[in-house]
Design an enzyme around this catalytic site. Structure first.
Site, PDB file in Angstrom:
ATOM      1  N   LEU A 298      -7.375  -7.677 -12.954  1.00  0.00           N
ATOM      2  CA  LEU A 298      -6.551  -8.618 -13.719  1.00  0.00           C
ATOM      3  C   LEU A 298      -6.256  -9.883 -12.895  1.00  0.00           C
ATOM      4  CD1 LEU A 298      -4.904  -8.988 -16.370  1.00  0.00           C
ATOM      5  CD2 LEU A 298      -2.957  -7.983 -15.182  1.00  0.00           C
TER       6      LEU A 298
ATOM      7  N   THR B 265      -7.646  -3.264  -5.904  1.00  0.00           N
ATOM      8  CA  THR B 265      -7.483  -2.021  -5.144  1.00  0.00           C
ATOM      9  C   THR B 265      -8.734  -1.149  -5.220  1.00  0.00           C
ATOM     10  OG1 THR B 265      -5.088  -2.005  -5.415  1.00  0.00           O
ATOM     11  CG2 THR B 265      -6.114   0.123  -4.999  1.00  0.00           C
TER      12      THR B 265
ATOM     13  N   ARG C  12      17.958  14.437  18.522  1.00  0.00           N
ATOM     14  CA  ARG C  12      18.242  13.402  19.518  1.00  0.00           C
ATOM     15  C   ARG C  12      19.690  13.500  20.030  1.00  0.00           C
ATOM     16  NH1 ARG C  12      16.598  10.008  23.486  1.00  0.00           N
ATOM     17  NH2 ARG C  12      17.679   8.002  23.404  1.00  0.00           N
TER      18      ARG C  12
ATOM     19  N   GLY D 100      16.291   4.513  16.334  1.00  0.00           N
ATOM     20  CA  GLY D 100      16.374   3.608  17.473  1.00  0.00           C
ATOM     21  C   GLY D 100      14.992   3.096  17.866  1.00  0.00           C
ATOM     22  N   GLY D 101      14.769   2.932  19.170  1.00  0.00           N
ATOM     23  CA  GLY D 101      13.492   2.376  19.658  1.00  0.00           C
ATOM     24  C   GLY D 101      12.300   3.212  19.238  1.00  0.00           C
TER      25      GLY D 101
ATOM     26  N   GLU E 153       1.547  -4.610  -8.886  1.00  0.00           N
ATOM     27  CA  GLU E 153       1.914  -4.099 -10.222  1.00  0.00           C
ATOM     28  C   GLU E 153       3.125  -4.880 -10.755  1.00  0.00           C
ATOM     29  OE1 GLU E 153      -0.208  -1.178 -10.163  1.00  0.00           O
ATOM     30  OE2 GLU E 153      -0.117  -1.000 -12.317  1.00  0.00           O
TER      31      GLU E 153
ATOM     32  N   THR F 231       5.787  -8.189  -9.240  1.00  0.00           N
ATOM     33  CA  THR F 231       6.802  -8.280  -8.177  1.00  0.00           C
ATOM     34  C   THR F 231       8.186  -7.870  -8.699  1.00  0.00           C
ATOM     35  OG1 THR F 231       7.373 -10.555  -8.738  1.00  0.00           O
ATOM     36  CG2 THR F 231       5.570 -10.265  -7.158  1.00  0.00           C
ATOM     37  N   SER F 232       9.114  -7.675  -7.760  1.00  0.00           N
ATOM     38  CA  SER F 232      10.499  -7.349  -8.154  1.00  0.00           C
ATOM     39  C   SER F 232      11.080  -8.445  -9.047  1.00  0.00           C
ATOM     40  CB  SER F 232      11.390  -7.222  -6.909  1.00  0.00           C
ATOM     41  OG  SER F 232      11.150  -6.013  -6.255  1.00  0.00           O
TER      42      SER F 232
END
Ligand SMILES: Cc1cc2nc3c(=O)[nH]c(=O)nc-3n(C[C@H](O)[C@H](O)[C@H](O)COP(=O)(O)OP(=O)(O)OC[C@H]3O[C@@H](n4cnc5c(N)ncnc54)[C@H](O)[C@@H]3O)c2cc1C
Length: 386
Positions: free
Chosen positions: A127, A160, A271, A342-343, A366, A368-369
């Site tokens: 399209l 795609t 962690r 974190g890192g 598909e 955009t917002s």
């Protein structure tokens, strides 16, 4: 109101989850880093063999004949494991659906069994053009009538998995004098047509496993049987199919968001900082609570849109609401999950940075917002009579 899934919906969800975990997830990083085409094709083959390339297609053509709710649940499971494979599955299902819903019997029986069985690894949805993205009615690609068929000229961009597609659904202008969006028709073009060529894959931020190609039509000749649906009524077909496709994209985005936050949640229990698991800190607990709440809301919006579609009720506004909410919630979930780690979240050693890159495109393709909000607002305002 019954929120429980049917036996069939549960089975399809479980089957997608099993394949996603055992086949797709172990290869997702390799696809992302190396774009391994044979591994990707193998993913598509496994999905076809298990009925995921024609979820809503009738058994008569080799499809699974399931409902849109099942499709949404399946796409979420696939998206959790490998967004590249999930998006190609979503687009291929869309291509199959458009053929089933507007194709004639000859077109259905020629193409659907090949898509559903995996004979065609994928289907292509053509399209978008360089000058026609959010506004596809501005397309320039044209189809001229010949004695015994049509000649297409022009180019479609960002398609795609075009490299893997066996058949393309292509939109082209068939009446240059018609008002905007009126003189457009839809065609089925096979990949081996000498007038069709697929350019090399674009380099992009994420979803590296699924290629994104330009498709060029240069004196692409087809016989009359290639016309899909009614002449000059093709734009309506595109609008209808995109609404259904939005449920697929929203669902796979939800899967990415869930994968990211599930990973980070487990990490916070392991962690240790300040002599304890970081999951003990209320600030992080609230981040988890908010993220899971938003993703749950996204799931409900998606399933509502799918349910309306299955009932044959208007679902365009619901699909746009579900798409905009779930894709934005998924991006936010990836951002939060990365922050929770974190890192470590920023390193390629962990999947978080891949999830964040993969999720990013879902608020764009598909529709955009912003375009989803245009659709929602247009419908809301049209509900008020002057
Ligand atoms: C990886 C990838 C895969 C894709 N796959 C396919 C595919 O298989 N088939 C296909 O046909 N297309 C495909 N697309 C195209 C995709 O659908 C478009 O990129 C998308 O619709 C946006 O169009 P655009 O990129 O031209 O952006 P533009 O239309 O140029 O938009 C630029 C910005 O302007 C905003 N904007 C535009 N109009 C308005 C408006 N009226 N109000 C408010 N804001 C507005 C947009 O929201 C955006 O923020 C794919 C794209 C990508 C990147």
């Amino acid at each position: 109101m019954n929120f429980s899934l049917s036996e069939e919906q549960t089975l399809i969800q479980q089957s997608a989850k099993r394949i996603a975990e055992s086949e797709l997830a172990p290869l997702a990083e390799k696809l992302d880093q190396q774009g391994d085409r044979s591994a990707f094709l193998n993913n598509l083959k496994i999905l076809a063999e298990n009925g995921f390339m024609g979820v809503n297609i009738s058994e008569q053509y080799g499809g699974t004949n399931a409902d849109t709710v099942s499709f949404s649940l399946a796409l979420t499971e696939l998206g959790r494991a490998c967004a590249s494979t999930a998006v190609t599955t979503s687009v291929t299902n869309m291509v199959a659906e458009v053929i089933q819903s507007v194709g004639n019997e000859a077109q259905r029986s020629r193409y659907l069994p090949k898509i559903c069985s995996g004979d065609y690894a994928a289907g292509g949805f053509c399209l978008t053009e360089s000058g026609a993205g959010s506004d596809p009615s501005a397309m320039r690609c044209s189809a001229e009538k010949t004695n015994d068929g049509w000649e297409i000229n022009g180019a479609k961009q960002y398609i795609t998995s075009a490299e893997f597609a066996g058949v393309f659904v292509v939109w082209a202008v068939t009446d240059k004098n018609a008002s905007k969006g009126k003189g457009i028709s839809c065609f089925l073009v096979e990949a081996n047509n000498p007038g069709l060529s697929v350019s090399k894959a674009e380099k992009k931020m994420g979803q590296h496993g699924s290629t994104t190609n330009e498709v060029v039509f240069d004196k692409c000749l087809m016989n009359d049987a290639a016309l899909l649906g009614e002449l000059n009524k093709g734009f309506k077909i595109a609008v209808g199919e995109l609404a259904g496709g939005r449920i697929g994209v929203g669902s796979l985005a939800l899967g990415i968001g869930l994968a990211a936050i599930d990973y980070a949640r487990a990490y916070t229990k392991e962690r240790q900082q300040f002599g304890q698991a970081i999951s003990n800190f209320q600030g992080l607990q609230w981040m988890l609570a908010d993220t899971y709440t938003e993703l749950e809301a996204a799931k409900l919006l998606l399933l509502q849109a799918a349910y309306l579609k299955d009932q044959g009720l208007p679902f365009g506004k619901a699909a746009s609401m579900a798409k905009v909410f779930s894709t934005e919630a998924a991006n936010k979930a990836c951002y939060t999950a990365l922050q929770l780690m974190g890192g470590a979240g920023y390193l390629s050693e962990y999947p978080l940075e891949r999830y964040a890159r993969d999720a990013r495109i879902t608020t764009i393709y598909e529709g955009t917002s912003e375009i989803q909000r245009v659709i929602i607002a247009r419908e809301l305002l049209s509900e008020i009579s002057n």
